[in-house]
Every structure is written in C-alpha cells, then in structure tokens.
Design a protein around this motif. Structure first.
Motif, short mmCIF file in Angstrom:
data_model
loop_
_atom_site.label_atom_id
_atom_site.label_comp_id
_atom_site.label_asym_id
_atom_site.label_seq_id
_atom_site.Cartn_x
_atom_site.Cartn_y
_atom_site.Cartn_z
N THR A 1 3.38 6.94 2.31
CA THR A 1 2.44 6.30 3.24
C THR A 1 1.20 7.17 3.45
N VAL A 2 1.41 8.45 3.67
CA VAL A 2 0.29 9.37 3.87
C VAL A 2 -0.58 9.43 2.62
N SER A 3 0.06 9.44 1.44
CA SER A 3 -0.70 9.46 0.20
C SER A 3 -1.55 8.21 0.04
N THR A 4 -0.97 7.06 0.41
CA THR A 4 -1.73 5.80 0.33
C THR A 4 -2.92 5.83 1.27
N LEU A 5 -2.71 6.32 2.49
CA LEU A 5 -3.81 6.39 3.46
C LEU A 5 -4.89 7.35 2.99
N ARG A 6 -4.48 8.46 2.39
CA ARG A 6 -5.47 9.41 1.89
C ARG A 6 -6.28 8.81 0.76
N ASN A 7 -5.61 8.07 -0.12
CA ASN A 7 -6.33 7.42 -1.22
C ASN A 7 -7.33 6.39 -0.69
N GLN A 8 -6.90 5.63 0.32
CA GLN A 8 -7.82 4.65 0.90
C GLN A 8 -9.00 5.35 1.57
N ALA A 9 -8.71 6.45 2.25
CA ALA A 9 -9.80 7.19 2.90
C ALA A 9 -10.76 7.77 1.87
N SER A 10 -10.22 8.25 0.74
CA SER A 10 -11.08 8.80 -0.31
C SER A 10 -11.95 7.72 -0.92
N LEU A 11 -11.43 6.49 -1.01
CA LEU A 11 -12.24 5.37 -1.50
C LEU A 11 -13.38 5.06 -0.54
N LEU A 12 -13.09 5.14 0.76
CA LEU A 12 -14.14 4.89 1.75
C LEU A 12 -15.21 5.97 1.69
#
Length: 290
Positions: free
Chosen positions: A110-121
């Motif tokens: 979950t944390v990895s997914t959130l970090r990836n989404q944040a990096s996309l933003l």
C-alpha cells in the motif's frame, strides 16, 4: 559517497543490528524462561521493525525466521508436561507471526502504491496539493514548489490560503457550500508566491470523503494563467486604444466634410463679391452687373 547517502545507510544497518539483537533476546528468554503465556508472539515486534527497512522478500524471510526460532525454542526446552494449553500457545505464536508478516507485506504494498502515485503527481508542472477541512496542507507536489517557491517542509501543516495569501473572486463561503454540495468546484483565484508576486490561477477543487461518508480532505489543482491574463489585458487595452483612435478619425473625417461643405458656398460668395468690386471700380461703374 556524500554524507547524505551514508547517513541513511548507517541508520538502516544500525536498525537491522538492533532488530537481530531483539530477536536473539526473545529467543533466549523464550528458551530459558518457562511461562504459561505465548512469549513467542513478541517476534511480531521484530517483523514490524524489519518491515521498515526490508523489502517484501526480506520481510517474508524475517517472518519465517521468527517462526523457525519459535519452533527451535520449543524443541530445545519443551514443557515438562506438555498440555493442550501449551500447544495452543505455540500455535498462537506461529499464527500471529504469520498474520503480522502478511499484514506488514500488505502495508508495504500500500505504501509503495501511494509513493508511486505521489511520484506521478510530482511529474506534472501544475501545482497539486491536498488539505484537510481546516485548510492544513497534507501533500505538496513539486509543481507547487516550483510555482510558489515554498518548499514541501514549509508548506506541510500550514493553512493553504494563509500561506498563499489567496484572494477569492467569489466569497469562500459560497465556494465551500458548492464544494460540499457537488463534490467539486472550479474558478479563478489569485495566489502569491514566496516573494509576494501575485499569480492568477484556474483552480479545481475535488472533495474526498472518509469511510463514514464525511468530508475528509480537498485536492486542489491549479493552473497558472498569469501570462494569459496579461495578454488578455493587453489585448483589451489595444482594442480600447483602437476604438478611441477610430472615434478620433471619424471626428476628423466629419470635420473635413463639414469644412468642405461650408467652403464651397463661401468660395462662391467671395468670388461674386470680388466680381462686384471690380465692376464698381470700372469707369463708369457697371451697376447693372453688380
């Protein structure tokens, strides 16, 4: 290698050594001390700490290692009188370690997914940030840093509209009422950069509800239109100047037309008057022609 790179690696090594030492202490106590409780469940602490610095495979290995240590401890110092209760405690320890390992893996994913989404933003040039219902900033992307000049550490926890000195074209109470009613709002705002420079933005707000359906946070996406607004203002001024020039030209043409219309009869009057003067000066005066 710089000091910035060495420091996180040193902290990771220190944390790994402390985790291993904690597992060893739990193993020794579980082996030496005979208690009527599932002491091996303390291995879940080891798994949770390992999840902070290990990848998924490492967490699985740590979980399996803790289960193995629990079994070895049981084998090295079995109860003098094994009972159903002691077997249940051992099974509880193993199941608990396995369950916590699975939860740690899920949390990592979950944390990895959130970090990836944040990096996309962070890849977008548009400022994007989220804030709670009190206006405190929870997320601040790189685009917001570049446009406004406030670093993420400065922005997080600050009240968004106070930090940016936002000027609302529409009263904020009306904006919030529409946001709560429709879940979104879009319009123009004026923000200020860290140096006080005004920035005109097209702002889009999206409301996020919590699991209970209550408003939890607002995602705000801004698009800098300052240059476009300056061009529109310049175009409007040019159009105003052109309209004023057209009015001046029209007045000039009208003045020339009036002068032409007046000059024609005046020229005829002057010509006739000159002719009459000449006839009067004749000897004898030509009174009939005059």
């Amino acid at each position: 290698m710089t000091d910035e790179r060495r420091s996180p690696r040193k902290a990771t090594v220190t944390l790994a050594m402390a985790t291993a030492a904690l597992a060893a202490v739990i193993f020794i106590v579980d082996t030496v001390v005979v208690l009527d409780i599932a002491l091996a469940t303390l291995y879940v602490i080891v798994v949770l700490i390992a999840a902070r610095f290990c990848k998924s495979r490492g967490v699985v290995l740590v979980g399996l290692g803790c289960i193995g240590l629990s079994v070895i401890s049981w084998a090295l110092a079995p109860p003098a009188r094994p009972s159903a209760e002691t077997l249940i405690n051992e099974c509880i320890s193993i199941v608990t370690i396995g369950l916590v390992t699975a939860l740690a893996l899920h949390a990592q994913q979950t944390v990895s997914t959130l970090r990836n989404q944040a990096s996309l933003l962070d890849l977008t040039h548009d400022p994007i940030f989220s804030r709670d219902m009190d206006g405190k900033i929870l997320y601040w992307n790189r685009g917001a840093e570049e446009l406004y000049g406030f670093k993420r550490a400065q922005a997080l926890g600050a009240v968004a509209h106070t930090l940016l000195q936002t000027t609302f074209v529409t009263p904020v109470e009306q904006i919030m009422a529409r946001l709560l009613r429709e879940g979104r709002w879009e319009g123009e705002l004026v923000n200020r950069k860290v140096d006080g420079t005004p920035v005109v933005v097209t702002s889009r707000w999206s409301l996020q509800n919590d699991n209970a359906g209550q408003p939890a946070l607002v995602l705000e996406t801004n698009n800098d239109i300052s240059e476009r607004k300056r061009m529109e203002d310049a175009l409007q001024r040019a159009q105003s100047d052109l309209a004023r020039l057209n009015r001046v030209l029209v007045v000039g043409e009208l003045t020339a037309s009036i002068a032409h219309e007046v000059n024609q009869p005046l020229a005829a009057v002057i010509t006739n008057a000159d002719a009459g003067l000449r006839w009067l000066d004749a000897h004898p005066p030509n009174l009939e022609e005059v």
